[in-house]
Design a protein around this motif. Sequence first.
Motif, PDB file in Angstrom:
ATOM      1  N   ALA A  65      -6.309  60.203  39.365  1.00  0.00           N
ATOM      2  CA  ALA A  65      -6.152  61.195  40.431  1.00  0.00           C
ATOM      3  C   ALA A  65      -6.342  60.555  41.803  1.00  0.00           C
ATOM      4  O   ALA A  65      -5.604  60.855  42.752  1.00  0.00           O
ATOM      5  CB  ALA A  65      -7.145  62.340  40.234  1.00  0.00           C
ATOM      6  N   MET A  66      -7.308  59.648  41.910  1.00  0.00           N
ATOM      7  CA  MET A  66      -7.533  58.955  43.177  1.00  0.00           C
ATOM      8  C   MET A  66      -6.343  58.053  43.521  1.00  0.00           C
ATOM      9  O   MET A  66      -5.911  57.993  44.676  1.00  0.00           O
ATOM     10  CB  MET A  66      -8.814  58.117  43.100  1.00  0.00           C
ATOM     11  N   LEU A  67      -5.823  57.369  42.526  1.00  0.00           N
ATOM     12  CA  LEU A  67      -4.681  56.486  42.762  1.00  0.00           C
ATOM     13  C   LEU A  67      -3.454  57.287  43.176  1.00  0.00           C
ATOM     14  O   LEU A  67      -2.714  56.886  44.085  1.00  0.00           O
ATOM     15  CB  LEU A  67      -4.385  55.667  41.511  1.00  0.00           C
ATOM     16  N   ASP A  68      -3.239  58.411  42.534  1.00  0.00           N
ATOM     17  CA  ASP A  68      -2.125  59.278  42.912  1.00  0.00           C
ATOM     18  C   ASP A  68      -2.217  59.662  44.384  1.00  0.00           C
ATOM     19  O   ASP A  68      -1.224  59.644  45.124  1.00  0.00           O
ATOM     20  CB  ASP A  68      -2.127  60.545  42.058  1.00  0.00           C
ATOM     21  N   ARG A  69      -3.417  60.037  44.824  1.00  0.00           N
ATOM     22  CA  ARG A  69      -3.596  60.439  46.214  1.00  0.00           C
ATOM     23  C   ARG A  69      -3.348  59.265  47.156  1.00  0.00           C
ATOM     24  O   ARG A  69      -2.750  59.419  48.225  1.00  0.00           O
ATOM     25  CB  ARG A  69      -5.008  60.978  46.401  1.00  0.00           C
ATOM     26  N   ALA A  70      -3.819  58.080  46.781  1.00  0.00           N
ATOM     27  CA  ALA A  70      -3.638  56.913  47.638  1.00  0.00           C
ATOM     28  C   ALA A  70      -2.160  56.537  47.765  1.00  0.00           C
ATOM     29  O   ALA A  70      -1.691  56.163  48.844  1.00  0.00           O
ATOM     30  CB  ALA A  70      -4.436  55.728  47.084  1.00  0.00           C
ATOM     31  N   LEU A  71      -1.423  56.626  46.663  1.00  0.00           N
ATOM     32  CA  LEU A  71      -0.004  56.244  46.694  1.00  0.00           C
ATOM     33  C   LEU A  71       0.830  57.251  47.475  1.00  0.00           C
ATOM     34  O   LEU A  71       1.744  56.879  48.216  1.00  0.00           O
ATOM     35  CB  LEU A  71       0.535  56.123  45.272  1.00  0.00           C
ATOM     36  N   GLY A  72       0.549  58.536  47.317  1.00  0.00           N
ATOM     37  CA  GLY A  72       1.350  59.545  47.980  1.00  0.00           C
ATOM     38  C   GLY A  72       2.770  59.577  47.445  1.00  0.00           C
ATOM     39  O   GLY A  72       3.124  58.864  46.499  1.00  0.00           O
ATOM     40  N   THR A  73       3.587  60.389  48.047  1.00  0.00           N
ATOM     41  CA  THR A  73       4.969  60.546  47.593  1.00  0.00           C
ATOM     42  C   THR A  73       5.771  59.279  47.853  1.00  0.00           C
ATOM     43  O   THR A  73       5.695  58.711  48.948  1.00  0.00           O
ATOM     44  CB  THR A  73       5.633  61.726  48.326  1.00  0.00           C
ATOM     45  N   PRO A  74       6.538  58.799  46.879  1.00  0.00           N
ATOM     46  CA  PRO A  74       7.345  57.594  47.096  1.00  0.00           C
ATOM     47  C   PRO A  74       8.496  57.863  48.058  1.00  0.00           C
ATOM     48  O   PRO A  74       8.865  59.016  48.288  1.00  0.00           O
ATOM     49  CB  PRO A  74       7.870  57.269  45.693  1.00  0.00           C
ATOM     50  N   PHE A  94       3.207  48.736  49.646  1.00  0.00           N
ATOM     51  CA  PHE A  94       2.294  47.840  50.360  1.00  0.00           C
ATOM     52  C   PHE A  94       1.566  48.596  51.472  1.00  0.00           C
ATOM     53  O   PHE A  94       0.341  48.499  51.616  1.00  0.00           O
ATOM     54  CB  PHE A  94       3.076  46.663  50.934  1.00  0.00           C
ATOM     55  N   ALA A  95       2.314  49.380  52.260  1.00  0.00           N
ATOM     56  CA  ALA A  95       1.726  50.105  53.379  1.00  0.00           C
ATOM     57  C   ALA A  95       0.716  51.152  52.902  1.00  0.00           C
ATOM     58  O   ALA A  95      -0.368  51.302  53.480  1.00  0.00           O
ATOM     59  CB  ALA A  95       2.821  50.777  54.206  1.00  0.00           C
ATOM     60  N   ARG A  96       1.074  51.873  51.828  1.00  0.00           N
ATOM     61  CA  ARG A  96       0.180  52.925  51.331  1.00  0.00           C
ATOM     62  C   ARG A  96      -1.120  52.330  50.794  1.00  0.00           C
ATOM     63  O   ARG A  96      -2.214  52.823  51.077  1.00  0.00           O
ATOM     64  CB  ARG A  96       0.879  53.715  50.232  1.00  0.00           C
ATOM     65  N   VAL A  97      -1.005  51.280  49.995  1.00  0.00           N
ATOM     66  CA  VAL A  97      -2.193  50.704  49.382  1.00  0.00           C
ATOM     67  C   VAL A  97      -3.040  49.982  50.424  1.00  0.00           C
ATOM     68  O   VAL A  97      -4.268  49.953  50.326  1.00  0.00           O
ATOM     69  CB  VAL A  97      -1.809  49.764  48.219  1.00  0.00           C
ATOM     70  N   LEU A  98      -2.402  49.423  51.451  1.00  0.00           N
ATOM     71  CA  LEU A  98      -3.153  48.748  52.502  1.00  0.00           C
ATOM     72  C   LEU A  98      -4.069  49.728  53.234  1.00  0.00           C
ATOM     73  O   LEU A  98      -5.130  49.352  53.730  1.00  0.00           O
ATOM     74  CB  LEU A  98      -2.198  48.076  53.489  1.00  0.00           C
ATOM     75  N   GLU A  99      -3.670  50.991  53.302  1.00  0.00           N
ATOM     76  CA  GLU A  99      -4.506  52.005  53.938  1.00  0.00           C
ATOM     77  C   GLU A  99      -5.784  52.249  53.138  1.00  0.00           C
ATOM     78  O   GLU A  99      -6.822  52.617  53.704  1.00  0.00           O
ATOM     79  CB  GLU A  99      -3.733  53.317  54.076  1.00  0.00           C
TER      80      GLU A  99
END
Length: 222
Positions: A65-74, A94-99
């Motif tokens: 669930a946390m990973l889903d939130r971090a990735l967000g919509t592709p 890259f940008a999403r995970v860097l956040e």
Amino acid sequence: MEHTGDRPPRPKPRHTLEGITDAAIAIADAEGLEAVTMQRVAERIGSTKMGLYRYLPGRSDLDAAMLDRALGTPPAIAGPDWRRALTIWAEMMFARVLERPWAVELAQRPHVPGPTELTWYEAGLAPTAELPLTAGERLDVLALLSGHAQSLVRQQAQSAIPEDDLAARIAPLLTANADRYPRTAAAFAEAGREDSRNRAFDFGVQRILAGVAALVSERAPG
């Protein structure tokens, strides 16, 4: 027959999966992923550790669930250029995970992908649908791109310019031992003059996709 019409309504759940995930992410953002425990999350939302299991079967489900939130919509990618599409896919990941760099560790832990993570698979596989690749190879392309992005996120979580910082740290050593490490000293010096440092992400994505393009060309009819 038992009459059920007069039964009192069941009480609404005190918490939601979204609220639990918010609490876990707040802890991870503030203190790092190692601080996220079921006990800490329960305390943050005013529950008990056992109470969380009404909403989550286990810790791996919280991770997903946390990973889903971090990735967000592709990203929504359109057009026939599969290399451009996969470049955008990798850049966005890259940008999403860097956040939220803690997402790298979550992605690498054993877990069942959540619905958002699965939409990333869908978005990444779509551009390769017509390529002469096996299903396993198409998945491997995504694994190579995401693995490359995540490895560089680990570096940039510590420094926005990791190669410049490394060059600065080892410059005295290379200067004093240029005869011992001549190629290394020359490479760092030349990269600085060319201003070609800190471009590992773009270089890696281009080389991965160039390799895929070479394989596609080999398998093309004629």
